[in-house]
Design a protein around this motif. Sequence first.
Motif, short mmCIF file in Angstrom:
data_model
loop_
_atom_site.label_atom_id
_atom_site.label_comp_id
_atom_site.label_asym_id
_atom_site.label_seq_id
_atom_site.Cartn_x
_atom_site.Cartn_y
_atom_site.Cartn_z
N TRP A 1 36.36 20.35 44.50
CA TRP A 1 36.22 20.92 43.17
C TRP A 1 36.44 22.42 43.30
CZ3 TRP A 1 36.56 19.11 38.54
CH2 TRP A 1 36.24 17.77 38.28
N VAL A 2 37.45 22.94 42.59
CA VAL A 2 37.73 24.37 42.65
C VAL A 2 37.32 24.99 41.31
CG1 VAL A 2 39.49 26.14 42.92
CG2 VAL A 2 39.67 24.00 44.20
N PHE A 3 36.32 25.88 41.38
CA PHE A 3 35.86 26.58 40.18
C PHE A 3 36.56 27.93 40.10
CE2 PHE A 3 32.19 24.06 38.84
CZ PHE A 3 31.98 23.26 39.95
N SER A 4 36.75 28.41 38.87
CA SER A 4 37.34 29.74 38.74
C SER A 4 36.59 30.53 37.68
CB SER A 4 38.82 29.63 38.35
OG SER A 4 38.92 29.11 37.05
N VAL A 5 36.40 31.82 37.99
CA VAL A 5 35.79 32.75 37.03
C VAL A 5 36.81 33.85 36.79
CG1 VAL A 5 33.88 34.33 36.61
CG2 VAL A 5 33.49 32.24 37.91
N LYS A 6 37.36 33.83 35.56
CA LYS A 6 38.47 34.74 35.26
C LYS A 6 38.00 35.83 34.32
CE LYS A 6 42.94 34.27 32.91
NZ LYS A 6 43.73 35.32 33.53
N ILE B 1 41.49 44.19 41.23
CA ILE B 1 41.22 44.62 42.61
C ILE B 1 42.53 44.80 43.36
CG2 ILE B 1 40.08 44.00 44.78
CD1 ILE B 1 38.30 42.12 43.04
N ASP B 2 42.64 45.86 44.11
CA ASP B 2 43.81 46.12 44.94
C ASP B 2 43.87 45.05 46.04
OD1 ASP B 2 45.63 47.15 46.84
OD2 ASP B 2 45.22 49.19 46.13
N TRP C 1 37.50 32.88 47.30
CA TRP C 1 38.59 33.84 47.44
C TRP C 1 38.92 34.42 46.06
CZ3 TRP C 1 39.10 28.67 47.12
CH2 TRP C 1 40.08 28.13 46.27
N VAL C 2 39.81 35.39 46.05
CA VAL C 2 40.09 36.06 44.79
C VAL C 2 41.59 36.26 44.60
CG1 VAL C 2 39.96 38.38 45.78
CG2 VAL C 2 39.49 38.04 43.35
N GLY D 1 42.96 42.33 35.62
CA GLY D 1 41.78 41.47 35.75
C GLY D 1 41.80 40.67 37.04
N SER D 2 40.72 39.96 37.27
CA SER D 2 40.61 39.16 38.50
C SER D 2 40.18 37.75 38.18
CB SER D 2 39.56 39.77 39.42
OG SER D 2 39.73 41.14 39.54
N THR D 3 40.58 36.84 39.07
CA THR D 3 40.03 35.49 39.00
C THR D 3 39.42 35.18 40.36
OG1 THR D 3 41.83 34.88 37.53
CG2 THR D 3 40.52 33.09 38.44
N PHE D 4 38.13 34.88 40.36
CA PHE D 4 37.46 34.48 41.59
C PHE D 4 37.43 32.97 41.64
CE2 PHE D 4 35.71 38.07 43.87
CZ PHE D 4 35.94 39.12 42.99
N TYR D 5 37.86 32.42 42.78
CA TYR D 5 37.85 30.97 42.95
C TYR D 5 36.83 30.60 44.01
CZ TYR D 5 42.44 31.06 40.64
OH TYR D 5 43.47 31.26 39.76
N PHE D 6 36.15 29.48 43.82
CA PHE D 6 35.40 28.94 44.93
C PHE D 6 35.53 27.41 44.95
CE2 PHE D 6 31.50 27.37 42.85
CZ PHE D 6 31.42 28.14 41.70
#
Lengths: 156, 152, 540
Positions: free
Chosen positions: C467-472, C478-479, C521-522, C529-534
């Motif tokens: 299951w891959v969650f994402s927070v966008k 982020i560089d 990871w990101v 903007g960024s999307t963090f995945y876990f």
Amino acid sequence: MNTNPDILLVEDSQNDANLALYALQEDRLANSIFVVRDGKEALDFLFCCGAFAERSFNHPPKLVLLDLKLPRVDGLQVLKQLKNDSRTKAIPVVIMTSSDEERDLVEGYKLGVNSYIQKPVDFDQFRATVKTLGLYWLVVNRPPVTIGLHSERSSH
Amino acid sequence: MKTIGTDATPIEVLLVEDSPGDVRLTREAFKDAKVHINLHVASDGAEAMDFLNREGTHSGVPRPDLILLDLNLPKKDGREVLEEIKKSPTLKTIPVVILTTSASDADILRSYSLHANSYITKPVDLDGFLEVVKSIDSFWLSVVKLPRGPNS
Amino acid sequence: MNTRAKEMPVTADIVESKRPEETVEEVLASSKAQLEQLAETHLAQMEEGRRLGEHALQESEERYRLLLDGIPDYAIFMMDAQGRILSWNAGAERIKGYRADEIIGHNFSCFFPQKEIERGRPEEILRMCAANGPHEEQGMRVRKDGSQFMASVTFTALRDRSGNLKGFSEFSHDLSERRESEARYRGLLEAAPDAMVVVNASGEIVLLNVRAEKEFGYSRDELVGQDVMNIIPEGFAERIIADGTRSAAEALAQQIGTGIELVGRRKDGSEFPIELMLSPLESAGGILVTAAIRDISGRKNSAEHLVKTVGELKRSNDELQQFAYVASHDLQEPLRMVASYTQLLGKRYKGRLDSDADEFIAFAVDGCNRMQGLIEDLLAYSRAGTNGQVLCEVSSEHALKRALTNLKTSIEQSGAVVTHDSLPSIRMDETQLSQVFQNLVGNAIKYRGAETPQVHVSASQNAANEWVFSVKDNGLGIDPQYFERIFVLFQRLHGRNEFEGTGIGLAICKKVLERVGGRIWVESELKLGSTFYFALPEGA
């Protein structure tokens, strides 16, 4: 009806109950206060039986304000049962009574009451006292956390 | 309402605390107390019991009206002291307020189970600490009716 | 090493028992006896057949032929008293190369090498056989194509009821075939990676390979005929030797295929752990057992080593945990003293010291406060993910809601809009999952740009069933060069003056997730903007 209040107020005098409620809510010291009128109701509430069978030992009130002169079961009896049962003995109990009997004072501390307060006769002082104790027991004091400690269904 | 806490009958408070820095801070904080108190200090658990049992060098001391007890003490640990106090028929009525750095739920629950009257975690900042001592003063020393022992 | 019916006699022959010929004899004897009987019967029938009639004769011949043809490994034929061949079976055809119609009527001497024929060997054999009874020998024979082979041969005189010599039966086997099978078997045995030992029902070693010699430090001669208990003191012989309550075959049947862990003993007395794999051989002499013996000291060592290493790792982890707790706990007190008294100084002497002193005190106090924060965070980090609760199915939506409740204030203050797709039920500790959401959504709101922060949470399953969650978010971004660094403890990309915080949130997320076999990871673009995945592993 919220049966997981911060404070359980055991008080048979309507007048005193109202005053206490007013004082506590004025400074938003407690999220919720539940009132019972006699010792039997208090025991049912805290031991999760009778009308309060749905309650759990895992959500005790942060403070029990206990009057001594109560119908059915008197305050010291309630205190004794609370402090003698491992499921309830950690709940902070503060006696708030009009009695000035030295006997009651000593007996109360002997039975393990957390603190003993004599109700001031003066209205304003009463309010001030309740605020102080509310501040102390709900903000300064750390209550015991028992979530997950007790199995869900227990009866008295 | 109160007959003690005046110059004639100061409230006897026993502070059981091993950090001299904390002792001094507590003393400073009580300086602004509403009531007159005599602050006694024991710096380890064994000394605390000697004081309470009026033994050794502490034979003539008064019985405390309130005990402020740290948990982590050298020699005898604060938890042991609490247990001994609350098991003693003569000492158990003295209110004991745990005043300690530990915020662990286990310590809190255990203390209440051993019949501590109250549990306070020492705030890390100065102002917080002063506030706490102030509230100990305004509650325990002002509002609460303290038991006076068999021979006060 | 399982040999069955057809090769049964082969196996028996290659066994090096104390009296090898005996075994061969046993095998041949039983078959011989059968054939003799048959031959006798046949001859008798042939006589009678003349009386009974061709029909009956044909029948019995048919039966006889069928029987003989059913034994392809052996040449079995009959000759008359002079050696002329009367009958011929499939085995004879195979071994000698002649078809029945080619050879019947010819003299059997044609199977002998020229030299033997000149010496009169064939006749000699028949003479000896008629005089002395069954004659056995090994000798060279010649095939139809001229090639020679070593054969094991048995001649039996056939007499009628009166005792008159009627003819001979020959029963022969191509030893080179046997030797070939034997050689093949030996070859296999020698080539086996494990030590191989063949043991008979009495527990004696009858055969072993060169690896076995090396493993145990004996030479072949020293072991053949010895009790297997010499090399496997306990556990093997007992399993093999019939104990009267059950046969060796039954005893063996229970062991087949299972690896048995025992102890082997070398010639020098040293012992080592071994694993046995047994397989049966049937022979005329009874059940033989082939044992493949594997030295498992390496495996045992590595298993022990693994257990030890895991134990050490756990201990090391516990120690680290304890260290982190004690360090942060014990560091607090002196820190409090410095902070409190510095502040007290400031209060007590306010206005009575110069402005430099005020400034110095302020720096000192600030330093203390920051250190306090770091210690608390370190404590929190060391505790993260360690409250080993039993994983059970939890609603990740519920965990997200809990996180959002905790973030209520910052959501309200920033006006952030947080949305989510429907999220799955997974196996994870709910509190820890909520902690991860709180950190990620909190960061998304904190590190916002000029616009109102918009945060979207979703989940999907990937090819590996994770299951891959994402927070966008639509924040600062982020560089890419910092994509790894941000997950390191206390690493920050902004100064304290820009954004508060100690740089612990993502480190905690990483620790918590990796503990359950997940990862984080990101992906991001500066200013967009960024999307963090876990990802959480399968089984979640």
